[in-house]
Design an enzyme around this catalytic site. Structure first.
Site, short mmCIF file in Angstrom:
data_model
loop_
_atom_site.label_atom_id
_atom_site.label_comp_id
_atom_site.label_asym_id
_atom_site.label_seq_id
_atom_site.Cartn_x
_atom_site.Cartn_y
_atom_site.Cartn_z
N HIS A 184 -9.82 0.75 4.67
CA HIS A 184 -8.51 0.92 5.31
C HIS A 184 -8.65 1.85 6.51
O HIS A 184 -9.47 2.78 6.50
CB HIS A 184 -7.50 1.50 4.31
CG HIS A 184 -6.11 1.50 4.87
ND1 HIS A 184 -5.66 2.51 5.69
CD2 HIS A 184 -5.10 0.60 4.77
CE1 HIS A 184 -4.41 2.22 6.06
NE2 HIS A 184 -4.05 1.06 5.52
N ASN A 212 0.87 -1.18 0.00
CA ASN A 212 0.00 0.00 0.00
C ASN A 212 0.90 1.23 0.00
O ASN A 212 1.48 1.57 1.02
CB ASN A 212 -0.90 -0.05 1.24
CG ASN A 212 -1.77 1.19 1.36
OD1 ASN A 212 -1.79 2.04 0.48
ND2 ASN A 212 -2.49 1.28 2.47
N TRP A 213 1.00 1.86 -1.17
CA TRP A 213 1.93 3.00 -1.30
C TRP A 213 1.37 4.27 -0.67
O TRP A 213 2.07 5.28 -0.61
CB TRP A 213 2.26 3.23 -2.78
CG TRP A 213 3.07 2.13 -3.40
CD1 TRP A 213 3.57 1.02 -2.78
CD2 TRP A 213 3.49 2.03 -4.78
NE1 TRP A 213 4.26 0.23 -3.68
CE2 TRP A 213 4.23 0.83 -4.91
CE3 TRP A 213 3.31 2.83 -5.91
CZ2 TRP A 213 4.79 0.42 -6.12
CZ3 TRP A 213 3.86 2.43 -7.12
CH2 TRP A 213 4.59 1.23 -7.23
N LYS A 214 0.12 4.23 -0.26
CA LYS A 214 -0.51 5.40 0.38
C LYS A 214 -0.27 6.66 -0.45
O LYS A 214 -0.24 6.60 -1.68
CB LYS A 214 -0.03 5.54 1.84
CG LYS A 214 -0.23 4.23 2.62
CD LYS A 214 -0.09 4.38 4.10
CE LYS A 214 -0.32 3.03 4.78
NZ LYS A 214 -0.30 3.10 6.23
N SER A 250 3.21 -2.12 10.45
CA SER A 250 4.66 -2.14 10.66
C SER A 250 5.30 -3.49 10.34
O SER A 250 6.21 -3.94 11.05
CB SER A 250 5.00 -1.70 12.10
OG SER A 250 4.54 -0.37 12.32
N GLY A 301 2.15 2.28 10.88
CA GLY A 301 3.07 3.41 10.74
C GLY A 301 3.73 3.82 12.05
O GLY A 301 4.34 4.89 12.14
N GLU A 306 -5.59 -5.07 10.44
CA GLU A 306 -4.62 -4.00 10.64
C GLU A 306 -4.95 -3.25 11.93
O GLU A 306 -5.76 -2.32 11.91
CB GLU A 306 -4.63 -3.03 9.47
CG GLU A 306 -4.26 -3.67 8.15
CD GLU A 306 -3.64 -2.64 7.19
OE1 GLU A 306 -2.50 -2.87 6.77
OE2 GLU A 306 -4.29 -1.62 6.90
N GLU A 366 -7.05 4.28 7.55
CA GLU A 366 -6.92 5.73 7.30
C GLU A 366 -8.19 6.29 6.65
O GLU A 366 -8.56 7.43 6.88
CB GLU A 366 -5.66 5.99 6.46
CG GLU A 366 -4.41 5.85 7.33
CD GLU A 366 -3.23 5.20 6.65
OE1 GLU A 366 -3.12 5.26 5.42
OE2 GLU A 366 -2.39 4.61 7.38
N GLY A 419 2.78 -1.04 4.39
CA GLY A 419 2.83 0.37 4.03
C GLY A 419 4.27 0.80 3.78
O GLY A 419 4.83 0.59 2.71
N GLY A 420 4.90 1.37 4.80
CA GLY A 420 6.24 1.96 4.66
C GLY A 420 7.25 1.08 3.95
O GLY A 420 7.94 1.52 3.03
P1 13P Z 1 2.82 0.37 7.74
O1 13P Z 1 3.40 -0.90 7.18
O2 13P Z 1 3.54 1.60 7.27
O3 13P Z 1 2.66 0.30 9.23
O4 13P Z 1 1.34 0.51 7.14
C1 13P Z 1 0.47 -0.57 7.23
C2 13P Z 1 -0.73 -0.29 6.41
O5 13P Z 1 -1.53 0.58 6.70
C3 13P Z 1 -0.90 -1.06 5.17
O6 13P Z 1 -2.16 -0.85 4.62
#
Ligand code: 13P
Length: 253
Positions: free
Chosen positions: A96, A10-12, A214, A174, A168, A98, A235-236
Site C-alpha cells: 500500500h 481499507n479502514w487504515k 478518493s 485521501g 492507487e 502508505e 479508504g475514507g
Molecule cells: P481514500 O479512499 O481515503 O482516498 O483512500 C484510498 C486508499 O488508500 C485505499 O487503500
C-alpha cells in the site's frame, strides 16, 4: 471475459474496538448476502479477530493491511502471515502506498511480502501507483512497470491465480482528488497489457484490477464504466456504511 467486481474497505488506522465491531455488523446487515461483487474489509490488526467473528458465514472476507515477510522472530510490532490466517484472514494488502511512502517499504520489501503472503495462502492485493511528481515528470508507466515487475518476478500464473492488483495513484489518496475515469482507465489498460505480456493473456484477462484514491458514492459509477476497472479499494468512504454500500452497489448505465 467477465470478471467479478471486487471492492475493498481499507479502514487504515481508524476506529476503536466497539466502532469496528459495530461497522462490521452494519456491513453484514447491508451487504452480507450481496451477490454482485466480492467484498473485502481490511481492519487494523487488533480488530481482525472480532471483525472476522462478526462477519462469519457471510459474503464479506477479511484481510490484513500489511504483513511481515518473515514467518516469525524478533520483529517487534510486525505481523507474520500465519498470524493473519490463524485469526481467519484470507487476504492481505501488499505494498500500500502508505507502507511505501510513510513506512519506507521499498520494491524489494514489497516483493518479499508478496511472496510471504502467497506462501501462506493469502490472496495478495498488490498496490501500485505513482506520486504526483512522477506523474508530472511523465514517469507514471515507468513506475507502475517497475513496481509490477519487482513484486511479481519469479512467480508463475498458478501461484498468482488469485492475485488482485490495486492501482492507487498516491496523489489521489485521501486528497479528495480522484483520477478521472479516463486517467484511471489508461493506467489500468497499461497494467493489463503488462500482465498479458509477462504472464499471458488468459491470466491478464482473468485478473481483477481495482482503482483506489478518493472513491466515493458519487464517482464510483463513472469509474466502473471503464472496461479495465474491476472494482475499487476505498479508504475514507469505507468507514461510512451508507457510502460503502452505495459504492459496492454501483450502477452501470
Ligand atoms: P481514500 O479512499 O481515503 O482516498 O483512500 C484510498 C486508499 O488508500 C485505499 O487503500
Amino acid at each position: 471475459m467477465t470478471r467479478t467486481p471486487v471492492f475493498g474497505g481499507n479502514w487504515k488506522m481508524h476506529l476503536d474496538l466497539n466502532e469496528a465491531i459495530a461497522l462490521a455488523g452494519e456491513l453484514r446487515n447491508r451487504l452480507g448476502s450481496h451477490r454482485g461483487a466480492e467484498i473485502l474489509i481490511f481492519p487494523s490488526a487488533p480488530f481482525l479477530r472480532p471483525v472476522v467473528e462478526r462477519l462469519r458465514d457471510c459474503a464479506i472476507a477479511v484481510g490484513g493491511q500489511d504483513l511481515h515477510f518473515e514467518t516469525k522472530g524478533a520483529f517487534t510490532g510486525a505481523t507474520a502471515p500465519a498470524m493473519l490466517t490463524s485469526v481467519g484472514c484470507t487476504h492481505a494488502l501488499i505494498g500500500h502506498s502508505e507502507r511505501r511512502h510513510v513506512f519506507g517499504d521499498d520494491d524489494a520489501t514489497v516483493a518479499r511480502k508478496l511472496t510471504a503472503a502467497l506462501n501462506e495462502g493469502l490472496v495478495p492485493v498488490l498496490c501500485v501507483g505513482e506520486t504526483i511528481e512522477e506523474r508530472r515528470a511523465g514517469q507514471t508507466f515507468v513506475v507502475i512497470e517497475r513496481q509490477l515487475a519487482s513484486a511479481l518476478a519469479g512467480h508463475d500464473t498458478a501461484a498468482l491465480s488469485a492475485l488482485i492488483v490495486a492501482y492507487e495513484p498516491v496523489w489521489a489518496i485521501g486528497t479528495g482528488e480522484t483520477a478521472s475515469p479516463a486517467q484511471a482507465q489508461e493506467v489500468h489498460a497499461f497494467i493489463r497489457e503488462w500482465l498479458s505480456d509477462n504472464l499471458g493473456d488468459p491470466f491478464a484477462q482473468a485478473t481483477r484490477i481495482q482503482y483506489g484514491g478518493s472513491v466515493k458514492a458519487d464517482n464510483v459509477d463513472g469509474l466502473m464504466t471503464e472496461k479495465d476497472i474491476d472494482g475499487a479499494l476505498i479508504g475514507g468512504a469505507s468507514l461510512k456504511v451508507d457510502d460503502f454500500t452505495r459504492i459496492v452497489r454501483f450502477e452501470r448505465p
